[in-house]
Structure formats: C-alpha cells, structure tokens
Write a protein that holds these residues in place. Structure first.
Motif, PDB file in Angstrom:
ATOM      1  N   PHE A   5      50.453 -16.700  66.922  1.00  0.00           N
ATOM      2  CA  PHE A   5      49.911 -17.924  67.400  1.00  0.00           C
ATOM      3  C   PHE A   5      50.136 -18.078  68.746  1.00  0.00           C
ATOM      4  N   TYR A   6      51.315 -17.860  69.054  1.00  0.00           N
ATOM      5  CA  TYR A   6      52.042 -18.430  70.238  1.00  0.00           C
ATOM      6  C   TYR A   6      51.916 -17.438  71.637  1.00  0.00           C
ATOM      7  N   ASN A   7      50.653 -17.294  71.941  1.00  0.00           N
ATOM      8  CA  ASN A   7      50.499 -16.692  73.228  1.00  0.00           C
ATOM      9  C   ASN A   7      50.279 -18.107  74.503  1.00  0.00           C
TER      10      ASN A   7
ATOM     11  N   LEU B 140      47.923 -25.129  72.760  1.00  0.00           N
ATOM     12  CA  LEU B 140      47.210 -25.664  71.461  1.00  0.00           C
ATOM     13  C   LEU B 140      48.224 -26.300  70.701  1.00  0.00           C
ATOM     14  N   PHE B 141      49.383 -25.734  70.199  1.00  0.00           N
ATOM     15  CA  PHE B 141      50.199 -26.343  69.262  1.00  0.00           C
ATOM     16  C   PHE B 141      50.779 -27.596  70.116  1.00  0.00           C
ATOM     17  N   GLU B 142      51.073 -27.603  71.378  1.00  0.00           N
ATOM     18  CA  GLU B 142      51.316 -28.945  72.136  1.00  0.00           C
ATOM     19  C   GLU B 142      50.385 -30.083  71.568  1.00  0.00           C
TER      20      GLU B 142
ATOM     21  N   GLU C 105      45.938 -36.980  63.135  1.00  0.00           N
ATOM     22  CA  GLU C 105      46.045 -36.524  61.715  1.00  0.00           C
ATOM     23  C   GLU C 105      47.415 -35.649  61.814  1.00  0.00           C
ATOM     24  N   TYR C 106      47.971 -35.131  62.703  1.00  0.00           N
ATOM     25  CA  TYR C 106      49.114 -34.320  62.452  1.00  0.00           C
ATOM     26  C   TYR C 106      50.400 -35.161  62.615  1.00  0.00           C
ATOM     27  N   TYR C 107      50.660 -35.680  61.525  1.00  0.00           N
ATOM     28  CA  TYR C 107      51.875 -36.882  61.375  1.00  0.00           C
ATOM     29  C   TYR C 107      53.193 -36.118  61.769  1.00  0.00           C
TER      30      TYR C 107
ATOM     31  N   PRO D 182      64.455 -28.837  63.734  1.00  0.00           N
ATOM     32  CA  PRO D 182      63.393 -29.701  63.315  1.00  0.00           C
ATOM     33  C   PRO D 182      62.156 -29.326  63.380  1.00  0.00           C
ATOM     34  N   GLY D 183      61.189 -30.016  63.050  1.00  0.00           N
ATOM     35  CA  GLY D 183      59.728 -29.662  63.198  1.00  0.00           C
ATOM     36  C   GLY D 183      58.978 -29.264  61.886  1.00  0.00           C
ATOM     37  N   SER D 184      59.963 -29.277  60.772  1.00  0.00           N
ATOM     38  CA  SER D 184      59.291 -28.619  59.646  1.00  0.00           C
ATOM     39  C   SER D 184      58.975 -27.251  59.631  1.00  0.00           C
TER      40      SER D 184
ATOM     41  N   GLY E 260      59.214 -24.683  56.808  1.00  0.00           N
ATOM     42  CA  GLY E 260      58.112 -24.678  55.754  1.00  0.00           C
ATOM     43  C   GLY E 260      57.152 -23.191  55.982  1.00  0.00           C
ATOM     44  N   ASN E 261      57.260 -22.771  57.493  1.00  0.00           N
ATOM     45  CA  ASN E 261      56.494 -21.342  57.672  1.00  0.00           C
ATOM     46  C   ASN E 261      57.276 -20.278  57.006  1.00  0.00           C
ATOM     47  N   PHE E 262      58.633 -20.453  56.632  1.00  0.00           N
ATOM     48  CA  PHE E 262      59.095 -19.502  55.654  1.00  0.00           C
ATOM     49  C   PHE E 262      58.568 -19.573  54.091  1.00  0.00           C
TER      50      PHE E 262
ATOM     51  N   ALA F 178      45.670 -32.981  58.359  1.00  0.00           N
ATOM     52  CA  ALA F 178      46.868 -32.627  59.256  1.00  0.00           C
ATOM     53  C   ALA F 178      46.540 -31.108  59.623  1.00  0.00           C
ATOM     54  N   TYR F 179      45.892 -30.320  59.090  1.00  0.00           N
ATOM     55  CA  TYR F 179      45.815 -28.851  59.355  1.00  0.00           C
ATOM     56  C   TYR F 179      44.097 -28.420  59.551  1.00  0.00           C
ATOM     57  N   ASP F 180      43.413 -29.803  59.583  1.00  0.00           N
ATOM     58  CA  ASP F 180      41.834 -29.354  60.123  1.00  0.00           C
ATOM     59  C   ASP F 180      41.362 -30.463  60.664  1.00  0.00           C
TER      60      ASP F 180
ATOM     61  N   ALA G 223      40.963 -24.176  66.829  1.00  0.00           N
ATOM     62  CA  ALA G 223      41.169 -23.258  68.061  1.00  0.00           C
ATOM     63  C   ALA G 223      42.281 -22.630  68.151  1.00  0.00           C
ATOM     64  N   PHE G 224      43.232 -23.324  67.644  1.00  0.00           N
ATOM     65  CA  PHE G 224      44.666 -22.746  67.575  1.00  0.00           C
ATOM     66  C   PHE G 224      44.722 -21.424  66.622  1.00  0.00           C
ATOM     67  N   ASN G 225      44.197 -21.613  65.415  1.00  0.00           N
ATOM     68  CA  ASN G 225      44.140 -20.578  64.222  1.00  0.00           C
ATOM     69  C   ASN G 225      43.232 -19.360  64.946  1.00  0.00           C
TER      70      ASN G 225
ATOM     71  N   THR H  99      46.785 -16.374  57.855  1.00  0.00           N
ATOM     72  CA  THR H  99      47.189 -16.523  59.048  1.00  0.00           C
ATOM     73  C   THR H  99      48.499 -17.368  58.821  1.00  0.00           C
ATOM     74  N   GLU H 100      48.690 -18.239  58.035  1.00  0.00           N
ATOM     75  CA  GLU H 100      49.815 -19.229  57.794  1.00  0.00           C
ATOM     76  C   GLU H 100      50.081 -19.752  56.496  1.00  0.00           C
ATOM     77  N   ASN H 101      51.468 -19.853  56.272  1.00  0.00           N
ATOM     78  CA  ASN H 101      51.730 -20.834  55.266  1.00  0.00           C
ATOM     79  C   ASN H 101      52.718 -21.846  55.623  1.00  0.00           C
ATOM     80  N   SER H 102      52.307 -23.281  55.162  1.00  0.00           N
ATOM     81  CA  SER H 102      53.282 -24.452  55.705  1.00  0.00           C
ATOM     82  C   SER H 102      53.878 -24.973  54.456  1.00  0.00           C
ATOM     83  N   TYR H 103      54.837 -24.588  53.744  1.00  0.00           N
ATOM     84  CA  TYR H 103      55.593 -25.209  52.528  1.00  0.00           C
ATOM     85  C   TYR H 103      55.833 -26.745  52.690  1.00  0.00           C
TER      86      TYR H 103
HETATM   87  C1  AVI Z   1      55.377 -24.718  63.739  1.00  0.00           C
HETATM   88  N1  AVI Z   1      54.996 -25.336  62.218  1.00  0.00           N
HETATM   89  C2  AVI Z   1      56.087 -26.212  61.689  1.00  0.00           C
HETATM   90  C3  AVI Z   1      53.504 -25.753  62.109  1.00  0.00           C
HETATM   91  C4  AVI Z   1      53.457 -26.461  60.684  1.00  0.00           C
HETATM   92  O1  AVI Z   1      53.113 -27.531  60.485  1.00  0.00           O
HETATM   93  O2  AVI Z   1      53.384 -25.491  59.799  1.00  0.00           O
HETATM   94  C5  AVI Z   1      52.469 -24.978  62.614  1.00  0.00           C
HETATM   95  C6  AVI Z   1      51.305 -25.402  62.625  1.00  0.00           C
HETATM   96  N2  AVI Z   1      50.049 -24.734  62.094  1.00  0.00           N
HETATM   97  C7  AVI Z   1      49.091 -25.544  62.190  1.00  0.00           C
HETATM   98  N3  AVI Z   1      49.522 -26.872  62.677  1.00  0.00           N
HETATM   99  C8  AVI Z   1      50.655 -26.732  63.144  1.00  0.00           C
END
Ligand code: AVI
Length: 322
Positions: free
Chosen positions: A41-43, A49-51, A58-60, A162-164, A167-169, A207-209, A217-219, A281-285
């Motif tokens: 994701f992080y080019n 986009l992550f910032e 929505e992204y609390y 920090p930042g949870s 959860g990406n593991f 939060a993820y849509d 766009a990030f995805n 592309t991603e899991n966020s536990y």
């Molecule tokens: C970096 N990580 C903690 C974010 C998350 O919430 O899992 C990555 C993210 N993916 C989509 N929105 C944020």
C-alpha cells in the motif's frame, strides 16, 4: 508492514531488494484467491492516502487513540515509568512518539523503521525541538528482525507500537511478534500498544469504506504500485474496493474485485480474473480486551493496565515483561 504510514519516499522500502518484491508479488498473484501483501500500500501516494484516512470522520482509531493518550497521560506515565528508553516500532515521521515525550520523559528515544533514510530526516527535526533527549534512529525491518544495536540502553525499555498496527498481523503472527518484543524488553521493560476493539460491523465497515472513497483509493493504489514493481498491466478502473467485517475471524478484510473478465500480464507470466473474482489485500484484526490481554499473557507479558474511550472503541495497553 504495519505502521508503514507517513513515509514520503516509501519506494525506498522496496528499492533495496526489487527482485524479492517482484517474486513476492508474482507468487501472491498466482495464488487462489490471489493476494497482495498490505506492505505494498505504502508507496509515495499510498502513504499520503493513509494520512488522509487518519483524518476521516469514519476512521476513528487514530482520533480515539490520540484522545486516550491525552486523557490518561498521567496514568500511562505511572504504568510505563518515566526516564526509560522509548523504542518506537514503525516510527515513520515520529510524531506519535514525540507527542508522548512530555508524558514519558525518555532518557533515550530509538525510532525504528524499515526506511533508515527517512528516519534520519525526521529525527534531525526532532533533535532540534528536544535537544536533551538522545536519539538513536535504527533502520530495521522489525517485523523480520528485532535485534537492536548495543547502544540501545537495556534498562527501562518501553516498546511503543500504537495505531492498532498489531491488527494487520494474523493472531499467530501477532503472538510471534509480541514474543520477540518480550525477548528484547530487558530487565524492567514493557510494551505500550494500541489495539482496535471489536464493535458493530456497520461502524467497522464504514471505517474501511468511507463516503469520500479515500480508503477505496488507498486499496486500488496497491495495483498501481504492483504495476511499478512487477511491470504488470492492472487497469485501476477494472477493479472495485471491497471492505467487509468477517465476524468469524474477527477481522476487517479488504479485497479488490474484478469488475469484468481481465487478464493480467507481467514478465514471464499471466493470470486471468473472472468478473467478481477478488484479490485479498489486507486483514485488520479486531480484539476484545479479554482476548488481547490473554494474548499478551501467552507472550510473556503481565501486569497489564489498559485505558479506553467512553464508547470502548479502542484500547491502549501497557504490559510488563514478566
Ligand atoms: C495501518 N493499519 C493499522 C491500518 C488498519 O486500520 O488496519 C491500515 C488501514 N487500512 C485501511 N485503512 C487503514
């Protein structure tokens, strides 16, 4: 891979071993279902986009975690102790840790990130603002290897994650990672970590849509990054962003779904995707407090203290190495 945000030149992160990145991407695209690691994701654009995601209504997680650190600063300082060695895993621009300097009064600050070059720039600025805190930036892929240089003081280590991002593991990967941190804690060290809590699927999926389409766009941008690295021919418009809460696995899943039948080529190979087929592309536990404390316990941590917001959306934990 987690906490990979805020890096203005993240291409550098893959420049060191482009062959390895190509091999990994190609292997993931050949799998069924196909997958692309979230580290891609992080080019440069993805980091921006992550910032932007972190600023969305929505992204609390970012907002709530910041408020927890501010509201419970004194208690966090009592739990973690002042005057320790603050080891910031995935430091990026170092802003989160810097906001805790007044609370934790570290005797040494050790930002760790895969991109050493970027860290040095961030640390130069921080040094000017905090001339009394010795800083030792370490360029390390800490998800692979946590061996710190001998100049890092061994007493009073506070690993900060920090930042949870945990959860990406997967839970198993998280357990291995936390166990490795435990092994590096030293005699009186601990871990200060942010965890996103399980909640209703509507809040999680929003939060993820988000309505603005920033997370979409990030995805989708991961395909542009894959094209850069692999020389593949993904057309962004052929793909749709999907975010869903998988309650059985307690995780948000992000996927990209083919809007029509497409064939993706890259040097030496190709893969056909039928309409509706997905790339994961991603899991966020998401954890309950109880599950996470149990996980910490199983990794050699104890004396857990934790703080949350009123709505119990997010958790900050401090745990001691036992
Ligand atoms: C970096 N990580 C903690 C974010 C998350 O919430 O899992 C990555 C993210 N993916 C989509 N929105 C944020």
């Amino acid at each position: 891979m987690p906490r990979s945000q805020s890096l203005p030149k993240p291409e550098d992160r893959f420049g060191a071993a482009p062959g390895a990145a190509q091999t990994e991407l190609a292997a993931g695209l050949r799998q069924t279902p196909a997958r692309i690691s979230p580290k891609y994701f992080y080019n440069a654009l993805g980091s921006k986009l992550f910032e932007a995601i972190c600023l969305l209504d929505e992204y609390y997680p970012t907002r709530v975690e910041t408020a927890i650190f501010a509201d419970h600063a004194a208690a966090i300082a009592r739990a973690a102790g002042q005057g320790g060695t603050l080891i910031d895993l995935g430091a990026g621009n170092c802003a989160k840790a810097a906001s805790l300097f007044a609370t934790l009064k570290p005797q040494q600050y050790v930002p760790v990130d895969i991109s050493a070059e970027f860290l040095h720039g961030a640390v130069e600025k921080l040094r000017a603002a905090h001339p009394n805190i010795p800083m030792l930036p370490v360029g390390l892929d800490f998800a692979e290897n946590l061996k710190l240089p001998p100049q890092v003081k061994s007493r009073g280590r506070i690993f900060f994650y920090p930042g949870s991002s945990i959860g990406n593991f997967t839970p198993l990967q998280a357990a291995h990672f936390l166990t490795r941190i435990r092994g590096e804690c030293g005699p009186d060290g601990g871990l200060l970590i942010g965890i996103d809590l399980v909640k209703d699927s509507k809040t999680l999926e929003a939060a993820y849509d988000d309505a603005l389409g920033v997370t979409a766009a990030f995805n989708l941008n991961i395909l542009a990054h894959a094209n850069q690295i692999l020389g593949s021919n993904f057309q962004i418009r052929d793909w749709r962003h999907i975010a869903l809460f998988n309650a059985d696995q307690s995780r948000i899943e992000m996927h990209l779904e083919a809007r029509r039948d497409v064939t993706i080529n890259w040097p030496g190979a190709e893969r056909r995707f039928a309409t509706g087929e997905r790339i994961h592309t991603e899991n966020s536990y998401k954890y309950t407090k109880r599950n996470f404390v149990e996980l910490l316990d199983s990794c050699g941590f104890g004396s857990v203290q934790s703080w949350t917001d009123n709505a119990q959306n997010f958790l900050v934990c401090h745990a001691r190495a036992v």
